[in-house]
Design a protein around this motif. Structure first.
Motif, PDB file in Angstrom:
ATOM      1  N   GLU A   1       0.831  -1.208   0.000  1.00 54.05           N
ATOM      2  CA  GLU A   1       0.000   0.000   0.000  1.00 54.05           C
ATOM      3  C   GLU A   1       0.860   1.251   0.000  1.00 54.05           C
ATOM      4  O   GLU A   1       0.559   2.229  -0.686  1.00 54.05           O
ATOM      5  CB  GLU A   1      -0.945   0.010   1.204  1.00 54.05           C
TER       6      GLU A   1
ATOM      7  N   LYS B   1       2.206   1.888  -3.445  1.00 57.31           N
ATOM      8  CA  LYS B   1       1.172   2.392  -4.349  1.00 57.31           C
ATOM      9  C   LYS B   1       0.892   3.879  -4.139  1.00 57.31           C
ATOM     10  O   LYS B   1       0.476   4.566  -5.058  1.00 57.31           O
ATOM     11  CB  LYS B   1      -0.133   1.616  -4.158  1.00 57.31           C
ATOM     12  N   HIS B   2       1.094   4.368  -2.929  1.00 60.88           N
ATOM     13  CA  HIS B   2       0.732   5.752  -2.621  1.00 60.88           C
ATOM     14  C   HIS B   2       1.918   6.705  -2.603  1.00 60.88           C
ATOM     15  O   HIS B   2       1.760   7.867  -2.246  1.00 60.88           O
ATOM     16  CB  HIS B   2      -0.003   5.810  -1.279  1.00 60.88           C
TER      17      HIS B   2
ATOM     18  N   ALA C   1       1.014   9.321  -5.200  1.00 55.85           N
ATOM     19  CA  ALA C   1      -0.415   9.626  -5.292  1.00 55.85           C
ATOM     20  C   ALA C   1      -0.648  11.131  -5.208  1.00 55.85           C
ATOM     21  O   ALA C   1       0.138  11.876  -4.623  1.00 55.85           O
ATOM     22  CB  ALA C   1      -1.177   8.922  -4.173  1.00 55.85           C
TER      23      ALA C   1
ATOM     24  N   VAL D   1      -3.629  11.335  -0.523  1.00 53.30           N
ATOM     25  CA  VAL D   1      -2.641  11.080   0.528  1.00 53.30           C
ATOM     26  C   VAL D   1      -3.214  11.335   1.916  1.00 53.30           C
ATOM     27  O   VAL D   1      -3.009  10.542   2.831  1.00 53.30           O
ATOM     28  CB  VAL D   1      -1.364  11.902   0.285  1.00 53.30           C
TER      29      VAL D   1
ATOM     30  N   PHE E   1      -5.461   8.539   3.048  1.00 53.62           N
ATOM     31  CA  PHE E   1      -4.596   7.371   3.214  1.00 53.62           C
ATOM     32  C   PHE E   1      -3.882   7.425   4.563  1.00 53.62           C
ATOM     33  O   PHE E   1      -3.915   6.464   5.345  1.00 53.62           O
ATOM     34  CB  PHE E   1      -3.576   7.342   2.068  1.00 53.62           C
TER      35      PHE E   1
END
Length: 71
Positions: A43, A46-47, A50, A55, A58
């Protein structure tokens, strides 16, 4: 102010990641720790790039997860 809004520097984000991994080590059994660590790692990857609008939620959710682990 929302928690994610406070985590703006890369050092603060890395600190959250490390605290989650540390909480896994301290509070989860080995099989769940392996699963949790791999999920967190994926995860986070993946961010990394972003958009800012993604963000903050998240980081809010991961901060909430960390508090849940420590209870």
């Amino acid at each position: 102010m929302r928690r994610g809004a406070l985590l703006q520097t890369p050092q603060q984000k890395l600190s959250l990641y490390r605290n989650i991994r540390r909480a896994h080590r301290e509070h989860l059994p080995p099989d769940l720790r392996a699963l949790g660590d791999s999920y967190v790692r994926e995860e986070w990857k993946k961010h990394t790039k972003a958009a800012p609008k993604f963000v903050t939620p998240f980081l809010d959710e991961w901060s909430r997860y960390l508090r849940t682990l420590k209870v």
